[in-house]
Enzyme design. Structure first.
Site, short mmCIF file in Angstrom:
data_model
loop_
_atom_site.label_atom_id
_atom_site.label_comp_id
_atom_site.label_asym_id
_atom_site.label_seq_id
_atom_site.Cartn_x
_atom_site.Cartn_y
_atom_site.Cartn_z
N ASP A 92 -25.73 -30.03 -9.15
CA ASP A 92 -25.41 -29.47 -10.59
C ASP A 92 -25.20 -30.81 -11.49
O ASP A 92 -24.08 -30.97 -11.16
CB ASP A 92 -24.43 -28.67 -10.72
N ASP A 106 -32.11 -16.66 -11.91
CA ASP A 106 -30.11 -17.08 -11.80
C ASP A 106 -30.11 -15.08 -12.06
O ASP A 106 -31.02 -14.24 -12.87
CB ASP A 106 -29.38 -17.61 -12.67
#
Length: 267
Positions: free
Chosen positions: A11, A130
């Site tokens: 990330d 998500d």
């Protein structure tokens, strides 16, 4: 049983790898190029690179960093974050990515999935979902077949987990496969960064509902969690960050642990 995969996730924001808890409270985890090279050497099956603030900041993905990472590794490489259209997808593929992961752009324009699959092949198109568990009354601004209803358990979020969509995660997973997605990267926002285990209910529900591979993401804290995501959650691959970034376990340790418990791995 087909070979299962272990996938470290980078990330990235402002050129650095970070890790948060439930998509917030980010802390530094290192240089993306150095970590990518380490994971390639350790035997990771694939690598995921996500520019986690590109969509919310409404900017282009960090192509130069993608290029630098791609020169250091020899394993399949998935890139996502801020990819808005075919031109963006082509750009990162030309920069060295083997696959592209899209979330926000796919929700805003589902036809992009079909167009991308036609141009680049379904095997290149990963849909990132998500999802957050619903609590209380279920309502949705959506007025189509994807909308939340009384049977919905998880809602899709976009813009790096910042915006609820009113879309049912199970319905959306089925739709993206119909449109040509070759893989689903499924992240539980509730368990992300908690290191208490994956959301096995979410993972198994989606894995059993679709015909493409599902990557479980969000919550790995022990090697047992990786095993549970595959054995109980029916995931085809496990994505993890904290346990590898901070040296809690190595890729090799994880693979040996899973093999000893009957999970086929590539050593």
């Amino acid at each position: 049983m087909l070979t299962k995969r272990i996938i470290p996730c980078l990330d990235v924001t402002s050129g650095r790898v970070v890790k948060g808890i439930s998509f917030v409270r980010l802390r530094d985890a290192g240089d993306p190029v150095e970590l990518a090279a380490l994971y390639d050497k350790e035997g990771a099956d694939e690598l995921v690179f996500l520019d986690i603030t590109a969509s919310s900041d409404e900017r282009q993905i960090m192509v130069k960093v993608v290029e630098r990472v791609s020169t250091e590794i020899f394993i399949p490489f998935t890139v996502g974050g801020g990819l808005r259209g075919i031109a963006d997808l082509r750009c990162v593929l030309e920069a060295g990515a083997d696959k592209v992961a899209i979330n926000t752009a796919a929700v805003l324009d589902p036809a992009l999935i079909s167009e991308a699959a036609e141009k680049f092949g379904s095997q290149c198109i990963v849909i990132a979902i998500d999802a957050k568990r619903l609590e209380g009354e279920k309502s949705s601004s959506q007025e189509d077949s994807l909308a939340l209803d009384q049977n919905s358990k998880w809602e899709v979020y976009t813009y790096g987990g910042r915006k609820p969509t009113g879309i049912d995660a199970l319905k959306w997973s089925k739709r993206v496969v119909e449109l040509g997605a070759g893989e689903i990267m499924l992240t539980s926002m509730d368990t992300d960064g908690q290191q208490t285990g994956y959301d096995l209910g979410l993972t198994r529900t989606i894995s059993e509902a679709v015909s493409v591979p599902v990557i479980a993401s969000g919550g790995a804290g022990t090697l047992a969690h990786l095993y549970e995501a595959i054995a109980v959650g029916k995931a085809d691959a496990v994505l993890a960050a904290s346990i590898f970034h901070y040296g809690i376990y190595s890729i090799h340790q994880a693979k040996v642990y899973l093999m000893e418990r009957g999970i086929p791995m590539r050593l």
